[in-house]
Motif scaffolding. Structure first.
Motif, PDB file in Angstrom:
ATOM      1  N   ARG A  39     -11.866   4.005   8.544  1.00 48.18           N
ATOM      2  CA  ARG A  39     -11.768   2.615   9.025  1.00 48.18           C
ATOM      3  C   ARG A  39     -11.484   1.652   7.871  1.00 48.18           C
ATOM      4  O   ARG A  39     -10.578   0.813   7.948  1.00 48.18           O
ATOM      5  CB  ARG A  39     -13.075   2.237   9.743  1.00 48.18           C
ATOM      6  N   PHE A  40     -12.257   1.790   6.789  1.00 47.24           N
ATOM      7  CA  PHE A  40     -12.074   0.927   5.615  1.00 47.24           C
ATOM      8  C   PHE A  40     -10.704   1.176   4.986  1.00 47.24           C
ATOM      9  O   PHE A  40      -9.999   0.239   4.590  1.00 47.24           O
ATOM     10  CB  PHE A  40     -13.199   1.203   4.608  1.00 47.24           C
ATOM     11  N   ASP A  43      -7.928  -0.560   7.177  1.00 45.80           N
ATOM     12  CA  ASP A  43      -7.960  -2.026   7.166  1.00 45.80           C
ATOM     13  C   ASP A  43      -7.657  -2.593   5.777  1.00 45.80           C
ATOM     14  O   ASP A  43      -7.013  -3.632   5.644  1.00 45.80           O
ATOM     15  CB  ASP A  43      -9.322  -2.532   7.665  1.00 45.80           C
ATOM     16  N   THR A  44      -8.138  -1.901   4.734  1.00 41.66           N
ATOM     17  CA  THR A  44      -7.877  -2.381   3.369  1.00 41.66           C
ATOM     18  C   THR A  44      -6.403  -2.213   3.021  1.00 41.66           C
ATOM     19  O   THR A  44      -5.775  -3.112   2.447  1.00 41.66           O
ATOM     20  CB  THR A  44      -8.756  -1.633   2.345  1.00 41.66           C
ATOM     21  N   ALA A  45      -5.832  -1.072   3.378  1.00 37.07           N
ATOM     22  CA  ALA A  45      -4.419  -0.819   3.061  1.00 37.07           C
ATOM     23  C   ALA A  45      -3.515  -1.828   3.769  1.00 37.07           C
ATOM     24  O   ALA A  45      -2.527  -2.294   3.197  1.00 37.07           O
ATOM     25  CB  ALA A  45      -4.046   0.609   3.449  1.00 37.07           C
ATOM     26  N   VAL A  46      -3.853  -2.196   4.989  1.00 38.97           N
ATOM     27  CA  VAL A  46      -3.056  -3.190   5.725  1.00 38.97           C
ATOM     28  C   VAL A  46      -3.128  -4.544   5.007  1.00 38.97           C
ATOM     29  O   VAL A  46      -2.135  -5.265   4.893  1.00 38.97           O
ATOM     30  CB  VAL A  46      -3.557  -3.320   7.185  1.00 38.97           C
ATOM     31  N   ALA A  47      -4.317  -4.851   4.483  1.00 36.88           N
ATOM     32  CA  ALA A  47      -4.495  -6.150   3.801  1.00 36.88           C
ATOM     33  C   ALA A  47      -3.801  -6.188   2.427  1.00 36.88           C
ATOM     34  O   ALA A  47      -3.600  -7.263   1.875  1.00 36.88           O
ATOM     35  CB  ALA A  47      -5.983  -6.438   3.638  1.00 36.88           C
ATOM     36  N   LEU A  48      -3.462  -4.988   1.895  1.00 33.41           N
ATOM     37  CA  LEU A  48      -2.876  -4.915   0.553  1.00 33.41           C
ATOM     38  C   LEU A  48      -1.556  -4.134   0.598  1.00 33.41           C
ATOM     39  O   LEU A  48      -1.443  -3.043   0.021  1.00 33.41           O
ATOM     40  CB  LEU A  48      -3.846  -4.197  -0.403  1.00 33.41           C
ATOM     41  N   PRO A  49      -0.540  -4.674   1.258  1.00 33.69           N
ATOM     42  CA  PRO A  49       0.676  -3.885   1.490  1.00 33.69           C
ATOM     43  C   PRO A  49       1.436  -3.505   0.218  1.00 33.69           C
ATOM     44  O   PRO A  49       2.194  -2.541   0.230  1.00 33.69           O
ATOM     45  CB  PRO A  49       1.523  -4.791   2.396  1.00 33.69           C
ATOM     46  N   MET A  67      -6.453  10.243   8.665  1.00 36.03           N
ATOM     47  CA  MET A  67      -4.983  10.341   8.621  1.00 36.03           C
ATOM     48  C   MET A  67      -4.379   9.982   9.972  1.00 36.03           C
ATOM     49  O   MET A  67      -3.337   9.318  10.041  1.00 36.03           O
ATOM     50  CB  MET A  67      -4.567  11.751   8.198  1.00 36.03           C
ATOM     51  N   GLU A  68      -5.041  10.389  11.044  1.00 35.83           N
ATOM     52  CA  GLU A  68      -4.541  10.052  12.387  1.00 35.83           C
ATOM     53  C   GLU A  68      -4.536   8.537  12.596  1.00 35.83           C
ATOM     54  O   GLU A  68      -3.632   7.979  13.207  1.00 35.83           O
ATOM     55  CB  GLU A  68      -5.392  10.746  13.454  1.00 35.83           C
ATOM     56  N   LYS A  69      -5.584   7.909  12.061  1.00 34.47           N
ATOM     57  CA  LYS A  69      -5.677   6.446  12.168  1.00 34.47           C
ATOM     58  C   LYS A  69      -4.485   5.777  11.456  1.00 34.47           C
ATOM     59  O   LYS A  69      -3.857   4.859  11.991  1.00 34.47           O
ATOM     60  CB  LYS A  69      -7.000   6.015  11.506  1.00 34.47           C
ATOM     61  N   ILE A  70      -4.183   6.275  10.259  1.00 35.92           N
ATOM     62  CA  ILE A  70      -3.081   5.709   9.467  1.00 35.92           C
ATOM     63  C   ILE A  70      -1.753   5.935  10.200  1.00 35.92           C
ATOM     64  O   ILE A  70      -0.901   5.047  10.275  1.00 35.92           O
ATOM     65  CB  ILE A  70      -3.043   6.385   8.067  1.00 35.92           C
ATOM     66  N   ASP A  71      -1.593   7.119  10.766  1.00 35.66           N
ATOM     67  CA  ASP A  71      -0.374   7.477  11.504  1.00 35.66           C
ATOM     68  C   ASP A  71      -0.210   6.572  12.732  1.00 35.66           C
ATOM     69  O   ASP A  71       0.837   5.961  12.948  1.00 35.66           O
ATOM     70  CB  ASP A  71      -0.483   8.954  11.910  1.00 35.66           C
ATOM     71  N   ARG A  72      -1.292   6.474  13.511  1.00 35.49           N
ATOM     72  CA  ARG A  72      -1.280   5.682  14.752  1.00 35.49           C
ATOM     73  C   ARG A  72      -0.905   4.228  14.490  1.00 35.49           C
ATOM     74  O   ARG A  72      -0.172   3.619  15.252  1.00 35.49           O
ATOM     75  CB  ARG A  72      -2.681   5.746  15.363  1.00 35.49           C
TER      76      ARG A  72
END
Ligand SMILES: C[S@@+](CC[C@H](N)C(=O)[O-])C[C@H]1O[C@@H](n2cnc3c(N)ncnc32)[C@H](O)[C@@H]1O
Length: 236
Positions: A39-40, A43-49, A67-72
């Motif tokens: 989860r972290f 959300d962190t990666a999205v905030a720091l493109p 990894m599934e979360k990142i893929d989705r």
């Protein structure tokens, strides 16, 4: 695992010293140790493109969910390493990372297991090696004895501490929450957080023998000042 293969780095040692060159378009490299279900991470990666975000996790079952979360969510700046933090210097070159996140790491409460804590001196020296000067560790935990013990280790190892809090969300939610953190907060538990910055005085692996950890049990949850004082006494 197959669908997520694009995110998995199977031989991180081949990218050692070349992460940003291999994944161009990123300004810096951040590393997360023990990402769990991610989860972290997401959300962190999205905030720091513009940041390349590498998550290291030694339990593949948890990492697959991350990894599934990142893929989705179609997030492109995250890569995963199925590995142990103790091998960090084989994955990253000296000064290659700008930040390390450690969230809700296992407390290993018994004194004889203290060296396994991700904030034990043996690990801190690996972090000092792979972080650039001014690079930071961002550490969160619900476990106050572990937090206070970690403060002593960080101070003794020459890290500059800031943003220390024993109740991060006292005035409402702050920052990106991890999976564990969200559960703890829901239960009304307090969250500890600090930032440790690498300075010229921070010890890396070249500093020699790692100090022996004595009386490092976390079962005795003493007060903050008392705990620091006791740990200092034990170290001398
Ligand atoms: C308590 S969970 C916390 C997960 C996540 N950070 C969170 O806050 O929701 C600790 C995670 O760290 C991982 N872990 C523990 N020691 C590790 C190590 N030495 N190297 C890599 N991962 C580790 C565990 O497998 C587990 O997924």
């Amino acid at each position: 695992m197959e669908r997520c293969a694009a995110f998995l780095i199977e031989e991180p040692e081949n990218l050692r010293g070349r992460w940003l060159a291999r994944f161009p378009g990123h300004a810096r490299l951040y590393v997360e140790l023990g990402c769990g279900k991610g989860r972290f991470t997401a959300d962190t990666a999205v905030a720091l493109p513009d940041t390349l975000y590498v998550a290291v996790e030694r339990v593949p079952d948890a990492m697959i969910l991350a990894m599934e979360k990142i893929d989705r969510r179609g997030i492109e700046n995250v890569r995963f390493i199925d590995g142990d933090a103790k091998l960090l210097t084989a994955m990253f070159a000296e000064g290659e990372a700008a930040r390390i996140y450690i969230n809700f790491c296992d407390p290993w409460p018994k004194s004889r297991d203290a060296k396994l804590r991700l904030t034990a001196p043996g690990f801190l020296r690996l972090y000092a090696d792979v972080l650039q000067e001014g690079g930071q560790i961002h550490f969160k935990t619900d476990n106050t004895p572990l937090f206070d013990w970690s403060i002593t280790q960080l101070e003794d190892e020459g890290w500059a501490l800031s943003e220390i809090t024993h109740d991060l969300h006292a005035n409402g939610p702050v920052g990106v929450m991890t999976d564990y953190e969200a559960k703890f907060v829901e239960q009304g538990m307090k969250i500890n957080r600090l930032v440790a910055t690498k300075t010229g005085a921070t010890k890396g692996t070249a500093a020699g023998a790692v100090p022996r950890l004595r009386n490092a049990s976390l079962t005795d949850a003493r007060g903050y000042e008392e705990s620091l004082e006791a740990n200092r006494r034990n170290a001398t």
